[in-house]
Design a protein around this motif. Structure first.
Motif, PDB file in Angstrom:
ATOM      1  N   ASP A   1     -19.360   8.746 -27.823  1.00  0.00           N
ATOM      2  CA  ASP A   1     -20.678   8.579 -28.062  1.00  0.00           C
ATOM      3  C   ASP A   1     -21.368   8.104 -26.469  1.00  0.00           C
ATOM      4  O   ASP A   1     -22.402   7.746 -26.144  1.00  0.00           O
ATOM      5  N   GLY A   2     -20.408   8.632 -25.391  1.00  0.00           N
ATOM      6  CA  GLY A   2     -20.689   8.422 -23.961  1.00  0.00           C
ATOM      7  C   GLY A   2     -20.568   6.928 -23.680  1.00  0.00           C
ATOM      8  O   GLY A   2     -21.048   6.720 -22.513  1.00  0.00           O
ATOM      9  N   ARG A   3     -19.713   6.282 -24.189  1.00  0.00           N
ATOM     10  CA  ARG A   3     -19.813   4.780 -23.775  1.00  0.00           C
ATOM     11  C   ARG A   3     -18.403   4.517 -23.241  1.00  0.00           C
ATOM     12  O   ARG A   3     -17.599   5.385 -23.754  1.00  0.00           O
ATOM     13  N   VAL A   4     -18.177   3.557 -22.623  1.00  0.00           N
ATOM     14  CA  VAL A   4     -16.646   3.498 -21.832  1.00  0.00           C
ATOM     15  C   VAL A   4     -15.869   2.794 -23.071  1.00  0.00           C
ATOM     16  O   VAL A   4     -16.432   1.957 -23.832  1.00  0.00           O
ATOM     17  N   VAL A   5     -14.646   3.434 -23.263  1.00  0.00           N
ATOM     18  CA  VAL A   5     -13.659   3.209 -24.130  1.00  0.00           C
ATOM     19  C   VAL A   5     -12.313   2.311 -23.795  1.00  0.00           C
ATOM     20  O   VAL A   5     -11.737   1.613 -24.268  1.00  0.00           O
ATOM     21  N   ALA A   6     -12.258   2.633 -22.227  1.00  0.00           N
ATOM     22  CA  ALA A   6     -10.727   2.170 -21.800  1.00  0.00           C
ATOM     23  C   ALA A   6     -10.838   2.376 -20.340  1.00  0.00           C
ATOM     24  O   ALA A   6     -11.624   3.407 -19.653  1.00  0.00           O
ATOM     25  N   THR A   7     -10.438   1.462 -19.360  1.00  0.00           N
ATOM     26  CA  THR A   7     -10.194   1.541 -18.348  1.00  0.00           C
ATOM     27  C   THR A   7      -8.781   1.439 -17.501  1.00  0.00           C
ATOM     28  O   THR A   7      -8.113   0.797 -18.494  1.00  0.00           O
ATOM     29  N   THR A   8      -8.228   1.935 -16.692  1.00  0.00           N
ATOM     30  CA  THR A   8      -6.925   1.668 -16.243  1.00  0.00           C
ATOM     31  C   THR A   8      -6.780   2.065 -14.844  1.00  0.00           C
ATOM     32  O   THR A   8      -7.333   2.922 -14.307  1.00  0.00           O
ATOM     33  N   PHE A   9      -5.685   1.255 -14.137  1.00  0.00           N
ATOM     34  CA  PHE A   9      -5.572   1.736 -12.605  1.00  0.00           C
ATOM     35  C   PHE A   9      -4.452   2.920 -12.841  1.00  0.00           C
ATOM     36  O   PHE A   9      -3.497   2.500 -13.465  1.00  0.00           O
ATOM     37  N   GLN A  10      -4.476   3.631 -11.885  1.00  0.00           N
ATOM     38  CA  GLN A  10      -3.435   4.623 -11.799  1.00  0.00           C
ATOM     39  C   GLN A  10      -3.310   5.284 -10.273  1.00  0.00           C
ATOM     40  O   GLN A  10      -4.280   5.520  -9.660  1.00  0.00           O
ATOM     41  N   PRO A  11      -2.080   5.379 -10.256  1.00  0.00           N
ATOM     42  CA  PRO A  11      -1.668   5.925  -8.787  1.00  0.00           C
ATOM     43  C   PRO A  11      -2.288   7.407  -8.656  1.00  0.00           C
ATOM     44  O   PRO A  11      -2.218   8.242  -9.609  1.00  0.00           O
ATOM     45  N   ALA A  12      -2.686   7.788  -7.499  1.00  0.00           N
ATOM     46  CA  ALA A  12      -3.262   9.166  -7.411  1.00  0.00           C
ATOM     47  C   ALA A  12      -2.389  10.270  -7.318  1.00  0.00           C
ATOM     48  O   ALA A  12      -2.713  11.245  -8.118  1.00  0.00           O
ATOM     49  N   ALA A  13      -1.065   9.938  -7.152  1.00  0.00           N
ATOM     50  CA  ALA A  13       0.009  11.119  -7.496  1.00  0.00           C
ATOM     51  C   ALA A  13      -0.071  11.541  -8.897  1.00  0.00           C
ATOM     52  O   ALA A  13       0.659  12.540  -9.238  1.00  0.00           O
ATOM     53  N   TYR A  14      -0.620  10.432  -9.725  1.00  0.00           N
ATOM     54  CA  TYR A  14      -0.231  10.933 -11.446  1.00  0.00           C
ATOM     55  C   TYR A  14      -1.542  11.330 -11.931  1.00  0.00           C
ATOM     56  O   TYR A  14      -1.486  11.531 -13.197  1.00  0.00           O
ATOM     57  N   LEU A  15      -2.728  11.636 -11.254  1.00  0.00           N
ATOM     58  CA  LEU A  15      -4.019  12.099 -11.553  1.00  0.00           C
ATOM     59  C   LEU A  15      -3.575  13.554 -11.974  1.00  0.00           C
ATOM     60  O   LEU A  15      -3.116  14.396 -11.222  1.00  0.00           O
TER      61      LEU A  15
ATOM     62  N   CYS B   1       0.914  -1.251   0.126  1.00  0.00           N
ATOM     63  CA  CYS B   1       0.204  -0.089  -0.087  1.00  0.00           C
ATOM     64  C   CYS B   1       0.876   1.312  -0.046  1.00  0.00           C
ATOM     65  O   CYS B   1       0.815   2.380   0.919  1.00  0.00           O
ATOM     66  N   GLU B   2       1.732   1.324  -0.917  1.00  0.00           N
ATOM     67  CA  GLU B   2       2.891   2.381  -1.096  1.00  0.00           C
ATOM     68  C   GLU B   2       1.807   3.659  -1.670  1.00  0.00           C
ATOM     69  O   GLU B   2       2.353   4.703  -1.462  1.00  0.00           O
ATOM     70  N   THR B   3       0.856   3.421  -2.570  1.00  0.00           N
ATOM     71  CA  THR B   3       0.283   4.427  -3.026  1.00  0.00           C
ATOM     72  C   THR B   3      -1.265   4.083  -2.983  1.00  0.00           C
ATOM     73  O   THR B   3      -1.714   2.962  -3.020  1.00  0.00           O
ATOM     74  N   GLU B   4      -1.987   5.403  -3.112  1.00  0.00           N
ATOM     75  CA  GLU B   4      -3.486   5.022  -3.247  1.00  0.00           C
ATOM     76  C   GLU B   4      -3.589   5.052  -4.858  1.00  0.00           C
ATOM     77  O   GLU B   4      -3.188   6.092  -5.772  1.00  0.00           O
ATOM     78  N   ASP B   5      -4.505   4.220  -5.253  1.00  0.00           N
ATOM     79  CA  ASP B   5      -4.889   4.022  -6.585  1.00  0.00           C
ATOM     80  C   ASP B   5      -6.390   4.472  -6.857  1.00  0.00           C
ATOM     81  O   ASP B   5      -7.316   4.272  -6.157  1.00  0.00           O
ATOM     82  N   TRP B   6      -6.437   4.538  -8.197  1.00  0.00           N
ATOM     83  CA  TRP B   6      -7.568   5.172  -8.551  1.00  0.00           C
ATOM     84  C   TRP B   6      -8.002   3.908  -9.935  1.00  0.00           C
ATOM     85  O   TRP B   6      -7.186   3.909 -10.679  1.00  0.00           O
ATOM     86  N   LEU B   7      -9.388   3.859 -10.206  1.00  0.00           N
ATOM     87  CA  LEU B   7      -9.631   3.301 -11.407  1.00  0.00           C
ATOM     88  C   LEU B   7     -10.210   4.226 -12.310  1.00  0.00           C
ATOM     89  O   LEU B   7     -11.179   5.131 -12.046  1.00  0.00           O
ATOM     90  N   LEU B   8      -9.454   4.503 -13.331  1.00  0.00           N
ATOM     91  CA  LEU B   8      -9.867   5.739 -14.369  1.00  0.00           C
ATOM     92  C   LEU B   8     -10.802   5.055 -15.470  1.00  0.00           C
ATOM     93  O   LEU B   8     -10.576   3.948 -15.893  1.00  0.00           O
ATOM     94  N   VAL B   9     -11.877   5.795 -15.733  1.00  0.00           N
ATOM     95  CA  VAL B   9     -12.770   5.352 -16.701  1.00  0.00           C
ATOM     96  C   VAL B   9     -12.887   6.213 -17.987  1.00  0.00           C
ATOM     97  O   VAL B   9     -13.397   7.293 -17.365  1.00  0.00           O
ATOM     98  N   ARG B  10     -12.371   6.032 -19.175  1.00  0.00           N
ATOM     99  CA  ARG B  10     -12.601   6.932 -20.076  1.00  0.00           C
ATOM    100  C   ARG B  10     -13.711   6.560 -21.013  1.00  0.00           C
ATOM    101  O   ARG B  10     -14.044   5.518 -21.367  1.00  0.00           O
TER     102      ARG B  10
END
Length: 130
Positions: free
Chosen positions: A110-124, A97-106
């Motif tokens: 057309d308003g539909r999900v095209v991609a998801t990724t996990f990213q550390p909070a520090a890089y948001l 648990c060195e970093t807090e992570d987020w699930l990003l939804v792009r």
């Protein structure tokens, strides 16, 4: 080349399973997900063990934004146009648990999900509105 990549992935997965410190794969419970307190410590976030299931659902269905909102509730941040972020705890982008992570939804045009990724909070990027 592919065998090397596969070996690294399998080896990493095995170490992750043996350590027991990474997030577990649990079925997605939308009521628990929506009710999660964003101020919870990353290692105790109730979304932590459901994040892989959420990502699988998003990637398999490519749902519209309204469907995502219905299942996951409102996003915790809006780091870029057509992108929403959900706090999911830790252990997705770094060991332990060195970093807090987020699930990003792009979303696409057309308003539909095209991609998801996990990213550390520090890089948001700085939070902004959609």
């Amino acid at each position: 080349m592919w065998l090397l990549i596969l070996g690294v992935l399998v080896g990493g997965f095995s170490l992750w399973q043996l350590s027991g410190s990474g997030p577990q794969y649990r079925p997605l419970n939308s009521a628990v997900w929506r009710g999660a307190d964003v101020a919870t410590a990353p290692d105790a976030n109730p979304r932590r063990d459901m994040a892989f299931a959420a990502q699988d659902w998003l990637e398999a269905r490519h749902p519209a934004r309204l469907q995502v909102y219905t299942l996951l509730g409102p996003a915790d941040a809006f780091p870029a146009a057509m992108t929403e972020a959900y706090r999911v705890g830790c252990g997705f982008t770094a060991p332990g648990c060195e970093t807090e992570d987020w699930l990003l939804v792009r979303y696409g045009g057309d308003g539909r999900v095209v991609a998801t990724t996990f990213q550390p909070a520090a890089y948001l990027p700085a939070a902004g509105s959609d």
